[in-house]
Design an enzyme around this catalytic site. Structure first.
Site, PDB file in Angstrom:
ATOM      1  N   ILE A 432       0.819  -1.216   0.000  1.00  0.00           N
ATOM      2  CA  ILE A 432       0.000   0.000   0.000  1.00  0.00           C
ATOM      3  C   ILE A 432       0.852   1.263   0.000  1.00  0.00           C
ATOM      4  O   ILE A 432       0.375   2.330  -0.365  1.00  0.00           O
ATOM      5  CB  ILE A 432      -0.972  -0.015   1.195  1.00  0.00           C
ATOM      6  CG1 ILE A 432      -1.830  -1.283   1.147  1.00  0.00           C
ATOM      7  CG2 ILE A 432      -1.879   1.202   1.190  1.00  0.00           C
ATOM      8  CD1 ILE A 432      -2.559  -1.488  -0.169  1.00  0.00           C
ATOM      9  N   GLY A 433       2.128   1.167   0.374  1.00  0.00           N
ATOM     10  CA  GLY A 433       2.975   2.341   0.220  1.00  0.00           C
ATOM     11  C   GLY A 433       4.081   2.472   1.235  1.00  0.00           C
ATOM     12  O   GLY A 433       5.248   2.580   0.880  1.00  0.00           O
ATOM     13  N   SER A 434       3.744   2.470   2.512  1.00  0.00           N
ATOM     14  CA  SER A 434       4.766   2.730   3.527  1.00  0.00           C
ATOM     15  C   SER A 434       5.423   1.439   3.991  1.00  0.00           C
ATOM     16  O   SER A 434       4.806   0.376   4.007  1.00  0.00           O
ATOM     17  CB  SER A 434       4.152   3.454   4.725  1.00  0.00           C
ATOM     18  OG  SER A 434       3.140   2.670   5.333  1.00  0.00           O
ATOM     19  N   CYS A 517      -1.566   7.874  17.009  1.00  0.00           N
ATOM     20  CA  CYS A 517      -1.980   9.272  17.096  1.00  0.00           C
ATOM     21  C   CYS A 517      -1.561  10.014  15.835  1.00  0.00           C
ATOM     22  O   CYS A 517      -0.526   9.707  15.236  1.00  0.00           O
ATOM     23  CB  CYS A 517      -1.346   9.954  18.314  1.00  0.00           C
ATOM     24  SG  CYS A 517      -1.731   9.151  19.881  1.00  0.00           S
ATOM     25  N   ASP A 600      -4.234   7.831  -2.580  1.00  0.00           N
ATOM     26  CA  ASP A 600      -4.950   7.187  -1.477  1.00  0.00           C
ATOM     27  C   ASP A 600      -6.172   7.991  -1.054  1.00  0.00           C
ATOM     28  O   ASP A 600      -6.093   9.205  -0.857  1.00  0.00           O
ATOM     29  CB  ASP A 600      -4.031   7.037  -0.265  1.00  0.00           C
ATOM     30  CG  ASP A 600      -2.994   5.950  -0.458  1.00  0.00           C
ATOM     31  OD1 ASP A 600      -3.201   5.092  -1.319  1.00  0.00           O
ATOM     32  OD2 ASP A 600      -1.975   5.964   0.265  1.00  0.00           O
ATOM     33  N   HIS A 695      -2.319  -4.101  11.118  1.00  0.00           N
ATOM     34  CA  HIS A 695      -2.419  -3.474  12.430  1.00  0.00           C
ATOM     35  C   HIS A 695      -2.178  -4.460  13.560  1.00  0.00           C
ATOM     36  O   HIS A 695      -2.244  -4.089  14.727  1.00  0.00           O
ATOM     37  CB  HIS A 695      -3.792  -2.813  12.588  1.00  0.00           C
ATOM     38  CG  HIS A 695      -3.971  -1.636  11.688  1.00  0.00           C
ATOM     39  ND1 HIS A 695      -4.561  -1.749  10.440  1.00  0.00           N
ATOM     40  CD2 HIS A 695      -3.622  -0.336  11.808  1.00  0.00           C
ATOM     41  CE1 HIS A 695      -4.573  -0.567   9.856  1.00  0.00           C
ATOM     42  NE2 HIS A 695      -4.009   0.304  10.659  1.00  0.00           N
TER      43      HIS A 695
END
Length: 762
Positions: A432-434, A517, A600, A695
């Site tokens: 997805i990218g990171s 956060c 995105d 996650h």
């Protein structure tokens, strides 16, 4: 004399103390005792801030180690049986396993809290779901507040909202069937609170702002009639939308008080004031709990005075919703442009605004004349400031034509050209990218920000991280690569820092989910792109490999939704301004030879109004904004988008109208259920369902991933399927990320072999 109260307060701490304590506990650097102590200190500090601001009733139960909905699951003893935990003896470690998964069980599902960027843990229900004794945390916190000589007002997610926001894990079963079993559990909680001396309990029922089926609406009155007998007075709280259509029966319900959002829906106040019962209180949410702009105190006081003339002492004053959604304290921001800072209010300042309204209502306008005059001056200064207008942006918007919102050719004609250019195999793999933001990467960015690392040294550090990401991807055998986003602090903040019209805080943290956060930018003026934002980094990554590298951008709707947007012009206008800036970046990436560009839009569904009647307008301008950003490219340039942690079934036509060549979506926690909706709809373009949950630290086996892909291939034409994780890998560590990606690549290869064999047999 009006009662002032708060519906909830930011819980992470001004310095993100809760985040740090939770993550230290997860890492084993501290234990549950140290974490519990941090929680006690934060609760006391936040209660005293609220009490010191003049709040009469402080919220208790708005604190959560991970999420308030997960807290309700723990309090109600409704822990999913698949984990094997004893509900009334749930430990903190087990609580976190519910949210993050463990070696045996995937995490509970997570999705957006209404139209916010906050994520909640979705309750799981089946016919055998039981409710009963759960954790003691809420009752302990009530005693903590009482020991401080405060007046606690426990906050509970109401039973209908708790059920409605959950999900059935069994076919042919409706979670509403559980209400008769659930209400006694709520009643038991209320009786315990009453026995401890609590006079009021806040019951949050925000689903009343949605379009509910009749059977759900009909359940409210008898449910609250039963709960009202448990002892404490009940304040039924609604927010985020008007509930005027329910005013008549809400006023006749068994609750002792109602809270309504007078910021999002000021027009509904009149419906509630008319014939308001003499035995109830009405709480008006007069201070915006969702945005950071200062309140028009004169207008808010006028609202309070009008209501007070009808209600007298039965009027309560509050923010519109929990202050969870805004940063804690503006006074910490010493680097903001002073003019812009004067326009803002964070949670602490919002309580101060509430105190001014309360004082003016009690003592008369003359008692707050100075505050009103100063606020009038600041509002006028903002309206007239040259900081907020850019005539060039206005001219560009006025010069747009229909052609700016359309690709040159339909997808069926573009797709073969893209396949020829990219030369990817069936079931192409990508991310997805990171990639993991290692301590080394974070340290380099921080040193550069402090001026301790010059531009050349910083560029070298980021290039080293990009090289590592590209090399690891090539070793893993991924097909469409990414540069890893080492240079980005946040997917919205990074771009906002490079756009005109944005301001940034240093301490403006807001909880997104769990310990995650974000620091939302503040859009104060017209948005424009002074210079390219990503071309250097993407171009460098592409120079390192013969495989294609995706350009990675954040879309205009997400840039809007995940910022504190200006409130002095329509959101649609701001979205189009951002879209023009993104369009310019897309054009520069394409000119640099980038063949695939991902824009995105994880917040696309999030921005949807709660009521169906309000949705067409939003979807119209949201689709236009994405298309304006993406439609300026040639047919052989592939446009990707990504969406996650939302329910998309009711907006699939709008998603199709985006006309992205490839959409990647979060589907793992829901076991590909969402993909079935895309398949049934006949989604026309390519799609990449997430095959593992990023996650969670849990690494899925290759067989598990392949099983999900087989399920996906049964719902969508395999020729249009991509293989990818649910979301970006920024928060993961390299060892777990690499192992999960290796398993993902092997599962994709197994699918290719199976498809090839099937084709040969045919």
């Amino acid at each position: 004399m009006a009662v002032t109260h708060s519906l909830g307060f930011p819980r992470i701490g001004a310095g993100r103390e809760l985040k740090r304590a939770v993550e230290a506990c997860w890492a084993g650097r501290t234990g549950p005792a140290e974490l519990a102590q941090t929680g006690r200190e934060l609760r006391e500090r936040h209660w005293m801030i609220q009490s010191g601001s003049g709040i009469d009733l402080v919220p208790v139960g708005d604190f959560a180690w991970y999420d308030q909905m997960l807290n309700m699951t723990a309090l109600l003893g409704a822990v999913p049986r698949r984990f094997g935990f004893q509900a009334d003896a749930l430990s903190l470690d087990q609580y976190f396993q519910l949210a993050r998964g463990n070696a045996e069980q995937p995490a509970m599902e997570m999705t957006k809290w209404f139209d916010t960027n906050y994520h909640y843990i979705v309750p799981e229900f089946d016919r055998e779901t039981g409710f009963g004794p759960g954790t003691e945390w809420l009752f302990d916190e009530v005693e903590e507040a009482k020991a401080l000589r405060l007046n606690p007002k426990p906050v509970l997610i109401g039973p209908l909202t708790y059920l409605h926001l959950g999900k059935e894990r069994q076919a042919g079963f409706s979670r509403l069937e559980l209400l008769p079993r659930l209400l006694p559990a709520y009643a038991a909680i209320l009786r315990r609170l009453h026995a401890s001396g609590v006079p009021w309990v806040q019951m949050d029922e925000p689903i009343l702002g949605m379009d509910l089926p009749p059977e759900w609406l009909e359940a409210f009155a008898p449910a609250y009639a039963a709960l009202a007998e448990a002892g404490p007075k009940l304040l039924l709280a609604t927010y985020f939308a008007s509930v005027a259509e329910h005013a008549v029966w809400l006023k006749s319900s068994a609750v002792a008080g109602l809270h309504i959002d007078a910021v999002r829906a000021p027009e509904q106040v009149a419906d509630f004031l008319k014939d308001f019962p003499a035995d109830k209180v009405l709480s008006l949410g007069l201070i915006d709990g969702r945005n950071v702009w200062r309140t028009d105190l004169r207008r808010a006081l006028e609202q309070a005075e009008s209501a007070g003339a009808v209600l007298g002492e039965r009027l309560w004053l509050a923010p519109s919703c929990s202050l969870l959604h805004v940063p804690q304290d503006l006074s910490l921001e010493t680097s903001l442009n002073p003019e812009i800072k004067d326009w803002l209010a964070f949670a602490v300042q919002k309580l101060e605004e509430l105190a001014v309204i309360d004082k003016g209502l009690r003592l008369g306008r003359q008692a707050v004349a100075a505050e009103l005059a100063e606020r009038d001056r600041l509002l006028q200064t903002r309206a007239q400031s040259p900081l907020i207008r850019d005539p060039g942006v206005k001219r560009r918007l006025e010069g747009l034509s229909d052609a700016d919102f359309r690709r040159h050719s339909p997808f069926a004609e573009r797709s073969p050209l893209q396949r020829e250019r990219l030369r990817l195999p069936p079931f192409p793999t990508t991310t997805i990218g990171s990639f993991p933001q290692t301590p080394k990467i974070r340290a380099a960015r921080a040193a550069h920000r402090r001026g301790e690392l010059n531009g050349d040294a910083y560029r070298d550090a980021m290039r080293a991280a990009i090289r590592e990401a590209v090399n690891r991807q090539e070793s893993l055998g991924l097909d469409l690569l990414v540069h890893g986003e080492a240079e980005r602090n946040d997917m919205v903040e990074y771009f906002g820092e490079r756009l005109a019209g944005y301001a940034f805080t240093k301490h403006g943290w807001v909880q997104s989910y769990g310990s995650r956060c974000v620091k939302p930018p503040i859009i104060y003026g017209d948005v424009a792109r002074p210079e390219p934002m990503t071309v250097e980094w993407i171009g460098y990554a592409q120079s390192l490999t013969k495989k294609p590298v995706k350009g990675m951008l954040t879309g205009p709707v997400t840039m809007l939704q995940w910022s504190f947007a200006r409130d002095d012009q329509p959101r649609a206008v701001t979205a189009l301004q951002i879209a023009l800036a993104i369009r310019d970046e897309v054009a520069d990436l394409e000119a640099a030879g980038v063949a695939a560009i991902q824009i995105d839009e994880p917040a696309f569904r999030e921005g949807l109004p709660l009521k169906a009647a309000d949705r067409a307008d939003y979807l119209d301008w949201a689709v236009k904004a994405f298309r304006l950003a993406s439609c300026g490219v040639a047919d052989d340039t592939q446009i990707h988008t990504h969406m996650c942690y939302s329910e998309f079934g009711d907006i699939l036509p709008a998603i199709a109208e985006l006309d992205a060549d490839v959409i990647t979506i979060e589907t793992c926690r829901s076991a590909m259920d969402l993909l079935e909706a895309f398949g049934a709809f006949g989604y026309p373009n390519d799609i990449g369902p997430g095959v593992y949950d990023i996650h969670s630290p849990r690494v899925p086996a290759g067989a598990e991933i392949r099983a999900l892909l087989e399920k996906a291939a049964a719902a969508v034409d395999p020729e249009r399927l991509w293989v990818n994780p649910d979301c970006g890998l920024k928060t993961r560590q390299w060892p777990e990320a690499e192992q999960a990606l290796a398993n993902m690549v092997e599962a994709a290869r197994a699918m290719r072999r199976a498809e090839s064999l099937a084709g040969s047999a045919a």
